[in-house]
Design a protein around this motif. Structure first.
Motif, mmCIF file in Angstrom:
data_model
loop_
_atom_site.group_PDB
_atom_site.id
_atom_site.type_symbol
_atom_site.label_atom_id
_atom_site.label_comp_id
_atom_site.label_asym_id
_atom_site.label_seq_id
_atom_site.Cartn_x
_atom_site.Cartn_y
_atom_site.Cartn_z
ATOM 1 N N PHE A 1 -22.937 4.754 9.849
ATOM 2 C CA PHE A 1 -22.402 5.969 9.251
ATOM 3 C C PHE A 1 -21.088 6.282 9.953
ATOM 4 O O PHE A 1 -20.833 5.844 11.057
ATOM 5 C CB PHE A 1 -23.385 7.139 9.351
ATOM 6 C CG PHE A 1 -23.655 7.585 10.761
ATOM 7 C CD1 PHE A 1 -22.837 8.527 11.369
ATOM 8 C CD2 PHE A 1 -24.722 7.064 11.482
ATOM 9 C CE1 PHE A 1 -23.083 8.938 12.675
ATOM 10 C CE2 PHE A 1 -24.964 7.470 12.783
ATOM 11 C CZ PHE A 1 -24.140 8.410 13.380
ATOM 12 N N GLY A 2 -20.265 7.018 9.280
ATOM 13 C CA GLY A 2 -18.946 7.313 9.813
ATOM 14 C C GLY A 2 -17.886 6.761 8.880
ATOM 15 O O GLY A 2 -18.166 6.363 7.749
ATOM 16 N N LYS A 3 -16.666 6.741 9.359
ATOM 17 C CA LYS A 3 -15.575 6.340 8.483
ATOM 18 C C LYS A 3 -14.718 5.250 9.099
ATOM 19 O O LYS A 3 -14.700 5.053 10.301
ATOM 20 C CB LYS A 3 -14.722 7.545 8.113
ATOM 21 C CG LYS A 3 -14.158 8.276 9.305
ATOM 22 C CD LYS A 3 -13.485 9.558 8.889
ATOM 23 C CE LYS A 3 -13.045 10.343 10.109
ATOM 24 N NZ LYS A 3 -12.385 11.580 9.748
ATOM 25 N N ILE A 4 -14.018 4.570 8.217
ATOM 26 C CA ILE A 4 -13.078 3.523 8.602
ATOM 27 C C ILE A 4 -11.730 3.954 8.045
ATOM 28 O O ILE A 4 -11.594 4.151 6.836
ATOM 29 C CB ILE A 4 -13.507 2.165 8.026
ATOM 30 C CG1 ILE A 4 -14.903 1.815 8.546
ATOM 31 C CG2 ILE A 4 -12.495 1.089 8.383
ATOM 32 C CD1 ILE A 4 -15.576 0.714 7.789
ATOM 33 N N GLU A 5 -10.753 4.109 8.924
ATOM 34 C CA GLU A 5 -9.450 4.627 8.515
ATOM 35 C C GLU A 5 -8.428 3.502 8.448
ATOM 36 O O GLU A 5 -8.390 2.637 9.313
ATOM 37 C CB GLU A 5 -8.984 5.693 9.501
ATOM 38 C CG GLU A 5 -9.939 6.869 9.575
ATOM 39 C CD GLU A 5 -9.602 7.872 10.658
ATOM 40 O OE1 GLU A 5 -10.163 8.964 10.621
ATOM 41 O OE2 GLU A 5 -8.777 7.551 11.561
ATOM 42 N N LEU A 6 -7.607 3.542 7.414
ATOM 43 C CA LEU A 6 -6.551 2.554 7.215
ATOM 44 C C LEU A 6 -5.204 3.228 7.449
ATOM 45 O O LEU A 6 -4.913 4.256 6.836
ATOM 46 C CB LEU A 6 -6.610 1.981 5.797
ATOM 47 C CG LEU A 6 -5.543 0.962 5.418
ATOM 48 C CD1 LEU A 6 -5.695 -0.312 6.251
ATOM 49 C CD2 LEU A 6 -5.613 0.639 3.940
ATOM 50 N N TYR A 7 -4.408 2.658 8.336
ATOM 51 C CA TYR A 7 -3.107 3.199 8.697
ATOM 52 C C TYR A 7 -1.998 2.210 8.353
ATOM 53 O O TYR A 7 -2.187 1.004 8.476
ATOM 54 C CB TYR A 7 -3.044 3.464 10.208
ATOM 55 C CG TYR A 7 -3.887 4.615 10.683
ATOM 56 C CD1 TYR A 7 -3.315 5.857 10.923
ATOM 57 C CD2 TYR A 7 -5.244 4.457 10.907
ATOM 58 C CE1 TYR A 7 -4.080 6.916 11.372
ATOM 59 C CE2 TYR A 7 -6.019 5.517 11.358
ATOM 60 C CZ TYR A 7 -5.429 6.739 11.593
ATOM 61 O OH TYR A 7 -6.189 7.788 12.033
ATOM 62 N N VAL A 8 -0.847 2.754 7.961
ATOM 63 C CA VAL A 8 0.374 1.972 7.786
ATOM 64 C C VAL A 8 1.510 2.753 8.433
ATOM 65 O O VAL A 8 1.385 3.943 8.697
ATOM 66 C CB VAL A 8 0.703 1.669 6.302
ATOM 67 C CG1 VAL A 8 -0.399 0.848 5.655
ATOM 68 C CG2 VAL A 8 0.955 2.936 5.530
ATOM 69 N N SER A 9 2.627 2.086 8.650
ATOM 70 C CA SER A 9 3.771 2.778 9.235
ATOM 71 C C SER A 9 4.291 3.828 8.258
ATOM 72 O O SER A 9 4.154 3.688 7.044
ATOM 73 C CB SER A 9 4.875 1.802 9.622
ATOM 74 O OG SER A 9 5.397 1.194 8.482
ATOM 75 N N GLU A 10 4.878 4.865 8.814
ATOM 76 C CA GLU A 10 5.331 6.005 8.018
ATOM 77 C C GLU A 10 6.273 5.597 6.884
ATOM 78 O O GLU A 10 6.196 6.123 5.782
ATOM 79 C CB GLU A 10 6.025 7.004 8.941
ATOM 80 C CG GLU A 10 6.262 8.354 8.334
ATOM 81 C CD GLU A 10 6.761 9.338 9.369
ATOM 82 O OE1 GLU A 10 7.978 9.526 9.435
ATOM 83 O OE2 GLU A 10 5.915 9.889 10.101
ATOM 84 N N ASN A 11 7.145 4.635 7.145
ATOM 85 C CA ASN A 11 8.112 4.236 6.113
ATOM 86 C C ASN A 11 7.503 3.314 5.051
ATOM 87 O O ASN A 11 8.187 2.935 4.109
ATOM 88 C CB ASN A 11 9.360 3.605 6.739
ATOM 89 C CG ASN A 11 9.043 2.410 7.592
ATOM 90 O OD1 ASN A 11 7.890 2.027 7.730
ATOM 91 N ND2 ASN A 11 10.066 1.820 8.176
ATOM 92 N N SER A 12 6.233 2.957 5.178
ATOM 93 C CA SER A 12 5.568 2.089 4.194
ATOM 94 C C SER A 12 4.507 2.813 3.378
ATOM 95 O O SER A 12 3.852 2.198 2.539
ATOM 96 C CB SER A 12 4.901 0.907 4.910
ATOM 97 O OG SER A 12 5.847 0.138 5.587
ATOM 98 N N VAL A 13 4.330 4.103 3.608
ATOM 99 C CA VAL A 13 3.235 4.841 2.969
ATOM 100 C C VAL A 13 3.307 4.770 1.442
ATOM 101 O O VAL A 13 2.325 4.429 0.791
ATOM 102 C CB VAL A 13 3.213 6.308 3.454
ATOM 103 C CG1 VAL A 13 2.242 7.144 2.631
ATOM 104 C CG2 VAL A 13 2.851 6.374 4.926
ATOM 105 N N GLU A 14 4.449 5.080 0.865
ATOM 106 C CA GLU A 14 4.558 5.098 -0.598
ATOM 107 C C GLU A 14 4.294 3.729 -1.210
ATOM 108 O O GLU A 14 3.564 3.616 -2.206
ATOM 109 C CB GLU A 14 5.934 5.601 -1.014
ATOM 110 C CG GLU A 14 6.144 7.076 -0.748
ATOM 111 C CD GLU A 14 7.517 7.558 -1.187
ATOM 112 O OE1 GLU A 14 8.098 6.947 -2.109
ATOM 113 O OE2 GLU A 14 7.987 8.537 -0.603
ATOM 114 N N THR A 15 4.862 2.699 -0.631
ATOM 115 C CA THR A 15 4.660 1.340 -1.149
ATOM 116 C C THR A 15 3.198 0.932 -1.026
ATOM 117 O O THR A 15 2.618 0.372 -1.958
ATOM 118 C CB THR A 15 5.553 0.344 -0.395
ATOM 119 O OG1 THR A 15 6.901 0.786 -0.479
ATOM 120 C CG2 THR A 15 5.430 -1.049 -0.976
#
Length: 69
Positions: free
Chosen positions: A43-57
């Motif tokens: 149980f719990g979550k898995i978070e996906l991160y990208v660099s700030e300048n790649s968020v929209e893409t």
């Protein structure tokens, strides 16, 4: 993790998160998974991160391939 990384998705399935991460990396977007799941009970979550300048893409790519949770 550096300050310019932004959380773009939350998953409960580690395999799904890894597939999306791989897809992003294949498209030239570095991605990081932060697994906050309990190892015994999953149980719990898995978070996906990208660099700030790649968020929209990254969000556009995820939407296009249907990788939403």
């Amino acid at each position: 993790m550096e300050n310019d990384w932004k959380k773009i998705k939350i998953y409960t399935n580690a395999i799904q998160a890894e597939i999306v991460k791989q897809m992003l990396e294949e498209n030239g977007i570095p991605a990081v998974i932060l697994n906050k799941q309990d190892s015994s009970y999953l149980f719990g979550k898995i978070e996906l991160y990208v660099s700030e300048n790649s968020v929209e893409t990254a969000e556009r790519l995820i939407e296009e391939v249907g990788g939403e949770n």
